[in-house]
Design a protein around this motif. Structure first.
Motif, PDB file in Angstrom:
ATOM      1  N   LEU A  14     -65.079  29.258  91.945  1.00  0.00           N
ATOM      2  CA  LEU A  14     -64.150  28.634  91.006  1.00  0.00           C
ATOM      3  C   LEU A  14     -64.843  28.407  89.674  1.00  0.00           C
ATOM      4  CD1 LEU A  14     -62.502  25.969  93.314  1.00  0.00           C
ATOM      5  CD2 LEU A  14     -61.481  28.055  92.454  1.00  0.00           C
ATOM      6  N   SER A  17     -62.445  24.276  84.945  1.00  0.00           N
ATOM      7  CA  SER A  17     -61.875  24.119  83.617  1.00  0.00           C
ATOM      8  C   SER A  17     -62.343  22.805  83.037  1.00  0.00           C
ATOM      9  CB  SER A  17     -60.349  24.140  83.690  1.00  0.00           C
ATOM     10  OG  SER A  17     -59.913  25.319  84.291  1.00  0.00           O
ATOM     11  N   ARG A 202     -58.315  21.759  93.075  1.00  0.00           N
ATOM     12  CA  ARG A 202     -59.160  22.955  93.063  1.00  0.00           C
ATOM     13  C   ARG A 202     -59.856  23.159  94.412  1.00  0.00           C
ATOM     14  NH1 ARG A 202     -57.933  27.006  89.964  1.00  0.00           N
ATOM     15  NH2 ARG A 202     -57.777  26.484  87.751  1.00  0.00           N
ATOM     16  N   LEU A 205     -57.313  24.202  97.073  1.00  0.00           N
ATOM     17  CA  LEU A 205     -56.858  25.574  96.832  1.00  0.00           C
ATOM     18  C   LEU A 205     -57.929  26.580  97.248  1.00  0.00           C
ATOM     19  CD1 LEU A 205     -54.613  27.374  95.723  1.00  0.00           C
ATOM     20  CD2 LEU A 205     -55.675  27.166  93.458  1.00  0.00           C
ATOM     21  N   CYS A 217     -52.083  18.224  92.728  1.00  0.00           N
ATOM     22  CA  CYS A 217     -51.716  18.659  91.380  1.00  0.00           C
ATOM     23  C   CYS A 217     -50.470  17.926  90.889  1.00  0.00           C
ATOM     24  CB  CYS A 217     -51.500  20.167  91.372  1.00  0.00           C
ATOM     25  SG  CYS A 217     -51.224  20.853  89.737  1.00  0.00           S
ATOM     26  N   GLY A 232     -52.966  24.532  84.547  1.00  0.00           N
ATOM     27  CA  GLY A 232     -53.602  25.796  84.937  1.00  0.00           C
ATOM     28  C   GLY A 232     -53.728  25.928  86.438  1.00  0.00           C
ATOM     29  N   VAL A 233     -54.156  24.837  87.085  1.00  0.00           N
ATOM     30  CA  VAL A 233     -54.284  24.906  88.548  1.00  0.00           C
ATOM     31  C   VAL A 233     -52.907  24.989  89.198  1.00  0.00           C
ATOM     32  CG1 VAL A 233     -54.289  22.431  89.091  1.00  0.00           C
ATOM     33  CG2 VAL A 233     -55.585  23.989  90.500  1.00  0.00           C
ATOM     34  N   GLN A 235     -50.418  26.701  88.050  1.00  0.00           N
ATOM     35  CA  GLN A 235     -50.064  28.120  88.001  1.00  0.00           C
ATOM     36  C   GLN A 235     -50.814  28.900  89.093  1.00  0.00           C
ATOM     37  OE1 GLN A 235     -50.946  29.332  83.998  1.00  0.00           O
ATOM     38  NE2 GLN A 235     -49.149  28.303  83.124  1.00  0.00           N
ATOM     39  N   ASP A 236     -52.078  28.532  89.312  1.00  0.00           N
ATOM     40  CA  ASP A 236     -52.859  29.203  90.357  1.00  0.00           C
ATOM     41  C   ASP A 236     -52.280  28.908  91.741  1.00  0.00           C
ATOM     42  OD1 ASP A 236     -54.526  30.210  88.443  1.00  0.00           O
ATOM     43  OD2 ASP A 236     -56.085  28.684  88.709  1.00  0.00           O
ATOM     44  N   LYS A 239     -49.231  31.047  92.197  1.00  0.00           N
ATOM     45  CA  LYS A 239     -49.635  32.434  92.437  1.00  0.00           C
ATOM     46  C   LYS A 239     -50.153  32.612  93.855  1.00  0.00           C
ATOM     47  CE  LYS A 239     -52.678  36.061  90.653  1.00  0.00           C
ATOM     48  NZ  LYS A 239     -53.726  36.401  89.651  1.00  0.00           N
ATOM     49  N   ARG A 240     -51.006  31.675  94.303  1.00  0.00           N
ATOM     50  CA  ARG A 240     -51.548  31.775  95.650  1.00  0.00           C
ATOM     51  C   ARG A 240     -50.447  31.641  96.693  1.00  0.00           C
ATOM     52  NH1 ARG A 240     -56.504  30.485  97.906  1.00  0.00           N
ATOM     53  NH2 ARG A 240     -57.362  31.172  95.917  1.00  0.00           N
ATOM     54  N   GLU A 243     -48.682  34.867  96.946  1.00  0.00           N
ATOM     55  CA  GLU A 243     -49.492  35.855  97.648  1.00  0.00           C
ATOM     56  C   GLU A 243     -49.460  35.616  99.158  1.00  0.00           C
ATOM     57  OE1 GLU A 243     -53.298  35.354  95.911  1.00  0.00           O
ATOM     58  OE2 GLU A 243     -52.853  36.532  94.102  1.00  0.00           O
TER      59      GLU A 243
END
Length: 415
Positions: A14, A17, A202, A205, A217, A232-233, A235-236, A239-240, A243
């Motif tokens: 990681l 940020s 973080r 995740l 979050c 930002g996290v 959005q991650d 996305k995860r 997936e």
């Protein structure tokens, strides 16, 4: 028989940020004095305290983790710790706040130099000092009359910063469980600390605990909706989640497709009157197996079987990955012969006889030009999805058949 054995079978590092204020570390005011700072010798004497134990009472670390799975950020008990009790006997120069803040400053210096392990050690020593003071207050011990309410709040603020900063070290060192435990300890003291929510998210995740990362979050964004690191996290996490969802959907479709194909194969076997049996330890055959070809999803396709050509006279074998039902032994023996180990050239298409074992333990002679379907529809069975065919030179076939019968008779007698 040589059958190749194949077994079936990240968190990326990681990048932390910057915090919402553009800094990676908590920068609460430190009331430290260089002349009152502990010497390196006294700092080295400080004991190491495992993450998550400094601020828990009457609970083991495992019990804390179990509770954390349900409500990660609201632990309300403190644990007595022998290391902390030993620490109480040590003498320090300066007030607990000054000592704890000095350790925090030294940890910050190491963190800026990317010496994560060293920074973690300094933060741990500061936590030991200030957590001991917090424990006294929780237990209701008589307060020190020289310590004001403002200093108590300053101690608590410094302790929160130490936990959050040590969590950042754990995140860099990929100690994810220790990271979220430290964040939990910080949030119990101050449930408005956005950095603790961010680093918890973080860490969760990184190990694929998406629901808990999303919870952390969301709590942080509820306090600071515009926080860039948290956004930002977030959005991650989305996305995860996409997936993982796509992977799960693909796996479900694959399992359903495989189950449907297996059903089609069973129906096809029954329609052709082909008997099958499975043993307790079937061989591993990679992707070989009974299947419909050329289209495994079309019941009008032909059946195909893996086959083993056994040469008992020489203790050798060959593996045929796909033997279609309308193919003959001659079709495969034509490319298998000549055998590399057959120095006497006994194995030729016209010079061998082929046999299969029957349901009753006998043998049936298999014509080399007879389609496999006709053979399998008779008094034989396919064991563990593999067709087994004995191949012998004609000169040795009769003796081997007699020997085979004698062994079978002996087995039946022993049984």
């Amino acid at each position: 028989m040589n059958v190749e054995e194949i077994s079936d079978e990240v968190a990326d590092r990681l990048n932390i940020s910057q915090g919402e204020d553009g800094k990676s570390l908590s920068q609460e005011p430190a009331q430290s004095s260089s002349q009152n700072a502990p010497s390196p010798a006294s700092a080295a004497m400080l004991p190491e305290l495992s993450p998550g134990r400094a601020m828990t009472e009457k609970k083991t670390v495992d019990e804390v983790v179990a509770e954390l799975k349900k409500t990660p950020f609201f632990m309300t008990e403190l644990e007595e710790n022998d290391d902390t009790e030993a620490l109480k006997a040590l003498a320090y120069e300066g007030t607990p706040l000054e000592v704890g803040s000095e350790f925090k400053d030294r940890g910050n210096e190491c963190f800026r130099a990317k010496r994560w392990a060293d920074a973690k050690e300094f933060y741990t020593k500061g936590i030991l000092v200030l957590a001991a003071e917090e424990r006294k207050r929780v237990k209701g011990e008589r307060p020190d009359p020289t310590i004001t309410e403002d200093e108590v709040e300053a101690q608590r603020s410094a302790l929160v910063a130490l936990y959050v900063n040590r969590a950042a070290c754990h995140l860099e060192l990929r100690n994810y469980r220790s990271c979220w435990l430290d964040c939990a300890a910080a949030l119990r003291l101050d449930d408005t600390n956005v950095k603790a929510y961010y680093r918890s998210a973080r860490a969760f995740l990184a190990v694929g605990r998406i629901a808990e990362a999303d919870d952390a979050c969301a709590r942080g964004l509820a306090l600071d909706e515009a926080n860039k690191p948290l956004r930002g996290v977030a959005q991650d996490i989305v996305k995860r989640h996409e997936e993982v969802t796509a992977k799960q959907r693909a796996e479900s479709e694959r399992v359903a497709r495989e189950k449907r194909r297996q059903t089609l194969v069973k129906v096809s076997l029954k329609a052709r009157n082909i008997r099958t049996r499975t043993t307790a330890q079937p061989p591993e055959m990679e992707d070989a197996g009974m299947k419909l070809v050329p289209d495994p999803d079309d019941p009008r396709s032909s059946l195909s079987f893996p086959a083993v050509l056994l040469y008992p006279a020489h203790l050798q074998s060959d593996f045929v990955k796909a033997f279609a039902e309308m193919e003959t032994l001659a079709d495969h023996l034509a490319y298998v012969f000549p055998l590399p180990w057959d120095a006497a050239r006994e194995y030729t298409l016209g010079g061998v006889e082929c046999y299969m074992e029957t349901l009753t333990g006998g043998l049936v002679k298999v014509g080399k030009k007879v389609p496999l379907l006709k053979v399998l529809s008779g008094n034989v069975e396919v064991v563990d999805e593999v067709v087994r065919i004995f191949v012998l030179p004609k000169a040795k076939a009769a003796a081997w058949v007699e020997e085979f019968k004698m062994k079978k008779a002996a087995e039946k007698g022993a049984g």
